[in-house]
Every structure is written in C-alpha cells, then in structure tokens.
Design an enzyme around this catalytic site. Structure first.
Site, PDB file in Angstrom:
ATOM      1  N   ALA A   9      -0.805  -2.174  -6.586  1.00 53.94           N
ATOM      2  CA  ALA A   9      -1.704  -1.017  -6.715  1.00 53.94           C
ATOM      3  C   ALA A   9      -3.137  -1.382  -6.343  1.00 53.94           C
ATOM      4  O   ALA A   9      -4.092  -0.815  -6.851  1.00 53.94           O
ATOM      5  CB  ALA A   9      -1.660  -0.492  -8.148  1.00 53.94           C
ATOM      6  N   ARG A  15      -5.959   5.970   4.572  1.00 52.19           N
ATOM      7  CA  ARG A  15      -5.480   7.201   5.196  1.00 52.19           C
ATOM      8  C   ARG A  15      -5.779   8.455   4.372  1.00 52.19           C
ATOM      9  O   ARG A  15      -5.659   9.568   4.856  1.00 52.19           O
ATOM     10  CB  ARG A  15      -3.966   7.082   5.468  1.00 52.19           C
ATOM     11  CG  ARG A  15      -3.638   6.130   6.614  1.00 52.19           C
ATOM     12  CD  ARG A  15      -2.178   5.703   6.610  1.00 52.19           C
ATOM     13  NE  ARG A  15      -1.908   4.644   5.633  1.00 52.19           N
ATOM     14  CZ  ARG A  15      -0.721   4.060   5.468  1.00 52.19           C
ATOM     15  NH1 ARG A  15       0.306   4.434   6.201  1.00 52.19           N
ATOM     16  NH2 ARG A  15      -0.566   3.111   4.563  1.00 52.19           N
ATOM     17  N   ASN A 172      12.493   1.535   4.792  1.00 52.16           N
ATOM     18  CA  ASN A 172      12.188   0.665   3.662  1.00 52.16           C
ATOM     19  C   ASN A 172      11.344   1.466   2.689  1.00 52.16           C
ATOM     20  O   ASN A 172      10.284   1.972   3.049  1.00 52.16           O
ATOM     21  CB  ASN A 172      11.414  -0.557   4.184  1.00 52.16           C
ATOM     22  CG  ASN A 172      10.761  -1.349   3.057  1.00 52.16           C
ATOM     23  OD1 ASN A 172      11.291  -1.389   1.947  1.00 52.16           O
ATOM     24  ND2 ASN A 172       9.633  -1.970   3.356  1.00 52.16           N
ATOM     25  N   ALA A 383     -17.182  46.158 -29.878  1.00 52.20           N
ATOM     26  CA  ALA A 383     -17.477  45.853 -28.477  1.00 52.20           C
ATOM     27  C   ALA A 383     -18.909  45.364 -28.317  1.00 52.20           C
ATOM     28  O   ALA A 383     -19.820  45.901 -28.933  1.00 52.20           O
ATOM     29  CB  ALA A 383     -17.262  47.095 -27.633  1.00 52.20           C
TER      30      ALA A 383
HETATM   31  C1  UD1 Z   1       4.790  -0.168   3.009  1.00 49.94           C
HETATM   32  C2  UD1 Z   1       5.805  -1.057   3.751  1.00 49.94           C
HETATM   33  C3  UD1 Z   1       6.713  -0.186   4.612  1.00 49.94           C
HETATM   34  C4  UD1 Z   1       7.387   0.858   3.730  1.00 49.94           C
HETATM   35  C5  UD1 Z   1       6.378   1.665   2.936  1.00 49.94           C
HETATM   36  C6  UD1 Z   1       7.091   2.531   1.920  1.00 49.94           C
HETATM   37  C7  UD1 Z   1       4.591  -3.153   4.129  1.00 49.94           C
HETATM   38  C8  UD1 Z   1       3.926  -4.014   5.132  1.00 49.94           C
HETATM   39  N1  UD1 Z   1       5.096  -2.002   4.581  1.00 49.94           N
HETATM   40  O1  UD1 Z   1       3.990   0.428   3.994  1.00 49.94           O
HETATM   41  O2  UD1 Z   1       7.695  -0.974   5.238  1.00 49.94           O
HETATM   42  O3  UD1 Z   1       8.174   1.718   4.536  1.00 49.94           O
HETATM   43  O4  UD1 Z   1       5.496   0.790   2.207  1.00 49.94           O
HETATM   44  O5  UD1 Z   1       6.226   3.343   1.189  1.00 49.94           O
HETATM   45  O6  UD1 Z   1       4.673  -3.505   2.978  1.00 49.94           O
HETATM   46  N2  UD1 Z   1      -1.165  -2.863  -1.680  1.00 49.94           N
HETATM   47  C9  UD1 Z   1      -1.735  -3.852  -2.435  1.00 49.94           C
HETATM   48  N3  UD1 Z   1      -2.451  -4.822  -1.794  1.00 49.94           N
HETATM   49  C10 UD1 Z   1      -2.614  -4.852  -0.442  1.00 49.94           C
HETATM   50  C11 UD1 Z   1      -2.014  -3.810   0.308  1.00 49.94           C
HETATM   51  C12 UD1 Z   1      -1.286  -2.847  -0.338  1.00 49.94           C
HETATM   52  O7  UD1 Z   1      -1.627  -3.890  -3.657  1.00 49.94           O
HETATM   53  O8  UD1 Z   1      -3.272  -5.774   0.058  1.00 49.94           O
HETATM   54  C13 UD1 Z   1      -0.412  -1.814  -2.381  1.00 49.94           C
HETATM   55  C14 UD1 Z   1      -0.949  -0.411  -2.130  1.00 49.94           C
HETATM   56  O9  UD1 Z   1      -1.929  -0.074  -3.093  1.00 49.94           O
HETATM   57  C15 UD1 Z   1       0.277   0.447  -2.206  1.00 49.94           C
HETATM   58  C16 UD1 Z   1       1.406  -0.476  -1.825  1.00 49.94           C
HETATM   59  O10 UD1 Z   1       0.905  -1.802  -1.906  1.00 49.94           O
HETATM   60  O11 UD1 Z   1       0.484   0.924  -3.526  1.00 49.94           O
HETATM   61  C17 UD1 Z   1       1.930  -0.206  -0.412  1.00 49.94           C
HETATM   62  O12 UD1 Z   1       0.865  -0.358   0.517  1.00 49.94           O
HETATM   63  P1  UD1 Z   1       0.654   0.636   1.738  1.00 49.94           P
HETATM   64  O13 UD1 Z   1      -0.550   0.192   2.471  1.00 49.94           O
HETATM   65  O14 UD1 Z   1       0.702   2.030   1.263  1.00 49.94           O
HETATM   66  O15 UD1 Z   1       1.951   0.303   2.603  1.00 49.94           O
HETATM   67  P2  UD1 Z   1       2.652   1.240   3.680  1.00 49.94           P
HETATM   68  O16 UD1 Z   1       1.849   1.253   4.906  1.00 49.94           O
HETATM   69  O17 UD1 Z   1       2.993   2.537   3.055  1.00 49.94           O
HETATM   70 CA    CA Z   2       2.393   3.550   1.201  1.00 55.12          CA
END
Ligand code: UD1
Ligand code: CA
Length: 470
Positions: A9, A15, A172, A383
């Site tokens: 988290a 985005r 995934n 009223a």
């Molecule tokens: C990720 C997966 C993707 C999958 C998707 C599903 C990777 C590289 N890709 O992509 O294959 O289909 O989730 O929802 O993992 N986070 C951290 N630290 C970081 C980066 C992210 O804690 O340095 C946390 C974010 O807060 C988030 C979660 O990890 O809750 C997922 O990160 P996000 O950047 O949303 O990954 P996706 O691009 O969705």
């Molecule tokens: Ca995500």
C-alpha cells in the site's frame, strides 16, 4: 501453518491524478485499504497482517491504525518487488505469506482461503490468483506452461507483451501466496529492467520457475473480485459494484430498494425488514434504520439511527441524529449533528435543528430554527419560530416544557425557559423566562384607527380632482 499477510500500500497512484494516496481513496464509504484489511482479518489475526506504507505513510497509518495491523515503511517506492523486499525482517517466523494489493478492494475472504488451500495443497513456492475479466488491458498476463494446467511459466506485464501475447486473457490479480523461504532466497535478484525501471514482484514467477521451484495459478470464481482501481473511473466502477452488492444483501433481508443502482448505501449501514428506500437516497456511515420505515428520494442520512415506522420525506439532510419510532420528517428538513427526535414527532418543511432534543409527539411543522434547544413532549412549535441561540460570541440553551404552544413567528432569545403548558402569543420576542401555564406576549399592542383608510382614499381623490381642474 504459520501464515502472514502482506498488503502492498505504498504506491502513490499516479494514474489517479490526485493529491491523496491511492489506498486512501474511498469506495462504499471506506478507504480502499480498510476493505482489504477487513477481508484479510477474517483469514489471520490483525497482528499477522503487515501493511507496506510509503507515499503519505503517516496518513495511511492513521486511517487504519485502529484495526491493529502492523506497518513497515518502503521509503522509496521502487516497485512491487521492492515493497516485498522491505517486508523481509517483519515477516520472519512465517512459513507462508499471502500478498495482497491495497488497490484490489473487492477480494472476498473465501477467495483468499481458496488461494491459501490450493497453494498448500499444490506445495507451490508461488501461487498466483488469476481471472479472466471482460477487459484485460493494463493487467499483467499469466503464461501457463500448458493450457488448463496449474503450472505457470511467467507473468508478462502489459507493456512487455509481444504482439502474439496480446490475446492472452488470463490476468494476474496482483494477489499471491508464497512459501516465504524460496521467496526471500531469490527476491534479491530482481532487476529493474522494464518500462518503469522498477523491481516487479511479477518477475518472481519466471525467476522461481528457472530456479526449479513450483509456480502455479488458480482462477478466482468471480472476476469482478480481483479488479484493481488505478484510475478514478475504475474506482467508481468498483464503488458501484460494492454498493449494488450491499443493496442486494439488504433486499435479500426484506428491504425494498427501488432502482438500487441510484441509491448510495455505505457498507456499514443496517436496515430492518419492510423498510422502503426510494431512488437517489443516500444512507451513509454508521446509519441504522429500523423496520417499516420509508426513506424518500434525495434524502441524505449520515451516522443516524432511526427506530421503526419512521418516515423521512423528500430531500432531508440528517447527520448524527437519533430518531425514535413513528417520527416523520420533511420534506426538506435539516437536522445538523446532535439531535434527538422522540416518538411520533413531526418535523416539517424548512425546519432546521441542531443539538436539539424534541420530546414525544411534539411538532415543528414549518419554517423553524431550533438550535441548542430542549423541547418537551406534546409541544407545538408554530411556523417561523426561531431560537436565538447565539449572541455573536456564545451559544445559549432554550428550554421548552411539555404541552407548550409557541405561536407562529416567535423569537425565543436564549438563555430562556418556557414552563410547561405555557402559551406564547404569535409574533413574540421572548427574552424572559415564562412560568408554567402562563400566556406570554412579547410584542407591541395592536392599535386600530377607525376609518383611517377610507379617509385617506377620500383625501387622495380630492387632491386628484383639484389638479385636473387647472
Ligand atoms: C500490478 C501487477 C500486474 C497486475 C496488477 C493487478 C506488478 C509489476 N504488476 O500492476 O501484473 O495485473 O497489479 O492489479 O506488480 N506498491 C507498493 N510499492 C511500490 C509500488 C506499488 O506498495 O513501490 C503497491 C501499490 O500501492 C498498489 C500495489 O502495490 O497497492 C500494486 O501496484 P500498482 O502500481 O497499482 O500495480 P499495477 O500497475 O496495477
Ligand atoms: Ca493496481
């Protein structure tokens, strides 16, 4: 089996184009992360849940600290693989880890249990929860060794898909089970050789396979459960999904909800059977509604408790109130925080109340402000009555006894006490206490001037004739 759960988290949520960290954005009236923690806490005790925080770490921790989970900080967000690297020390002592994403909030406890059981049964080093949603764009795709078999070869991120792989529909979910030992034996070998120059947890699949470990996948029963929220539009989709499910649960318990796709009911709201909820109502926070109530369109109730047979007519705004059986409010009534409305009370249109108690059977049917007031039972507030509770510096109480009659358009200048059974003449400005059973008149006595209007008209006529002669 010693099982821990790690929730990633720490990400910013670029985005979303928002100032607020992604996991603090709300759906169904709660931050994303709270939903994830709530399902995880059904699988392991809260102390076995470790949340990786980073972006706005303090705010994120404050928002969920009361759940009793533990935290670890990922100072720089260098990817999902790096997030798990940061959890190495804090997860010592666990044999298996379930890894969840803080931005996948609809995941059900049963699905997590199915993932755990499959993972253990398969004796896998890594088990990936997958799905085949209608739209797979943006997600990593899972490459199975053979179609229909559990063994996985690798996960390929959207941006790295080869043209031939773009048709792959199995995504995934970002939710995994790991045997902790092989995970941390190999996780140090992740490299940021990808579009975002991050350490991808997804690369562990291919890496573990190459190291001779077993990596498998299990498909979630309902693809909507594993949808992620990366954009505001996706967030709103999940919100709609969650609220519709809430509405369905309430309907299954005997609540009638017309056009449920238009109502906004938070997850924590309770509603009794035979209550009717009309389109565009909002029931928020910890609102509790009894049986046989009716909530008409455009009313917004927040953290409010309703007894049975309560009627909330159109467009009421009610916050932090308790409303007892048989009361009727609105249309267009406004209860600001701290009101207690007794049994069978009627509060009518354009009545505003704040920190006010109203006893059983009393009525304030039109155009009234009751602030910092105690109203007895069986009392009628005419009223246009106003409690003048504020002198520009301090607020004061108005106390009105039982069976009082307040004539229309009276101003009650607080602090003031109206004794039980008293009458206030219409249009009074009441600045002194009124004894029980008395009549109080607080206005100038009326003067009638006989023939005055007739004489005036006659004068005007005479003047007109005089001027036309010339
Ligand atoms: C990720 C997966 C993707 C999958 C998707 C599903 C990777 C590289 N890709 O992509 O294959 O289909 O989730 O929802 O993992 N986070 C951290 N630290 C970081 C980066 C992210 O804690 O340095 C946390 C974010 O807060 C988030 C979660 O990890 O809750 C997922 O990160 P996000 O950047 O949303 O990954 P996706 O691009 O969705
Ligand atoms: Ca995500």
């Amino acid at each position: 089996m010693r099982l821990g759960i790690v929730i990633m988290a720490a990400g910013k949520g670029t985005r979303l184009k928002s100032k607020r960290a992604k996991v603090l954005h709300q759906i169904g009236g709660q931050p994303l992360l709270r939903h994830v923690i709530a399902s995880a806490a059904q699988v392991v005790p809260a102390r076995d849940i470790l949340v990786v925080v980073g972006h706005q770490a303090e705010l994120v921790q404050a928002a969920v600290r009361d759940t009793g989970v533990r935290f670890v900080e990922q100072r720089e967000q260098r990817g999902t693989g790096h997030a798990i690297q940061c959890a190495e020390r804090e997860t010592r002592g666990y044999e298996h880890l379930i890894v969840l994403s803080g931005d996948v909030p609809l995941l059900k406890t049963e699905t997590m249990l199915a993932l755990r059981d499959f993972h253990v049964h398969q004796k896998a080093a890594m088990t990936i929860l997958t799905a085949e949603p209608t739209h797979s764009f943006g997600y990593g795709r899972v490459l199975r060794r053979k179609p229909g078999k559990p063994e996985v070869a690798a996960i390929v991120e959207q941006k790295a898909l080869k043209p031939a792989q773009e048709g792959l529909r199995e995504i995934n979910s970002g939710i995994y089970a790991f045997q902790r030992k092989p995970l941390f034996e190999h996780i140090g070998r992740l490299r940021p050789t990808n579009a975002h120059k991050e350490l991808y947890l997804t690369d562990m699949a291919g890496m573990l396979v190459k190291a001779g470990e077993r990596v498998v996948a299990i498909e979630a029963a309902h693809p909507t459960e594993v949808l992620g929220a990366n954009t505001i539009a996706e967030m709103m989709d999940l919100d709609r999904e969650m609220r519709l499910e809430k509405a369905r649960t309430l309907m299954a318990a005997g609540v009638s909800i017309f056009q449920p796709e238009t109502v906004m009911i938070d997850g924590g709201v309770e509603v009794g059977p035979d209550t009717v909820i009309e389109p565009f109502a909002q029931l928020l926070g910890t609102t509790r509604i009894g049986s046989d109530c009716r909530i008409r369109s455009y009313s917004v109730l927040e953290n409010t408790t309703l007894g049975d047979r309560v009627e909330i007519l159109h467009s009421c705004v009610i916050e932090d109130a308790v409303i007892e059986n048989g009361a009727r409010l609105g249309p267009m009534a406004h209860l600001r925080p701290g009101c207690h409305v007794g049994q069978n009370v009627h509060i009518g249109n354009f009545v505003e109340a704040k920190k006010t108690r109203i006893g059983a059977g009393s009525k304030a049917n039109h155009l009234t402000y009751l602030g910092d007031a105690q109203v007895g039972s069986g009392t009628n507030i005419g009223a246009g009555t106003i409690t003048c509770n504020y002198d520009g510096v301090n607020k004061y109480q108005t106390v009105i006894g039982d069976r009082v009659f307040i004539g229309s358009d009276s101003a009650l200048v607080a602090p003031v006490v109206i004794g039980e059974g008293a009458y206030i003449a219409a249009g009074s400005v009441i600045t002194d206490d009124v004894p029980a059973d008395a009549l109080a008149l607080g206005r100038a006595r009326q003067v009638n001037k006989e023939h005055w209007a007739k004489n005036r008209r006659a004068q005007q006529e005479a003047r007109k004739k005089g001027s036309t002669k010339k």
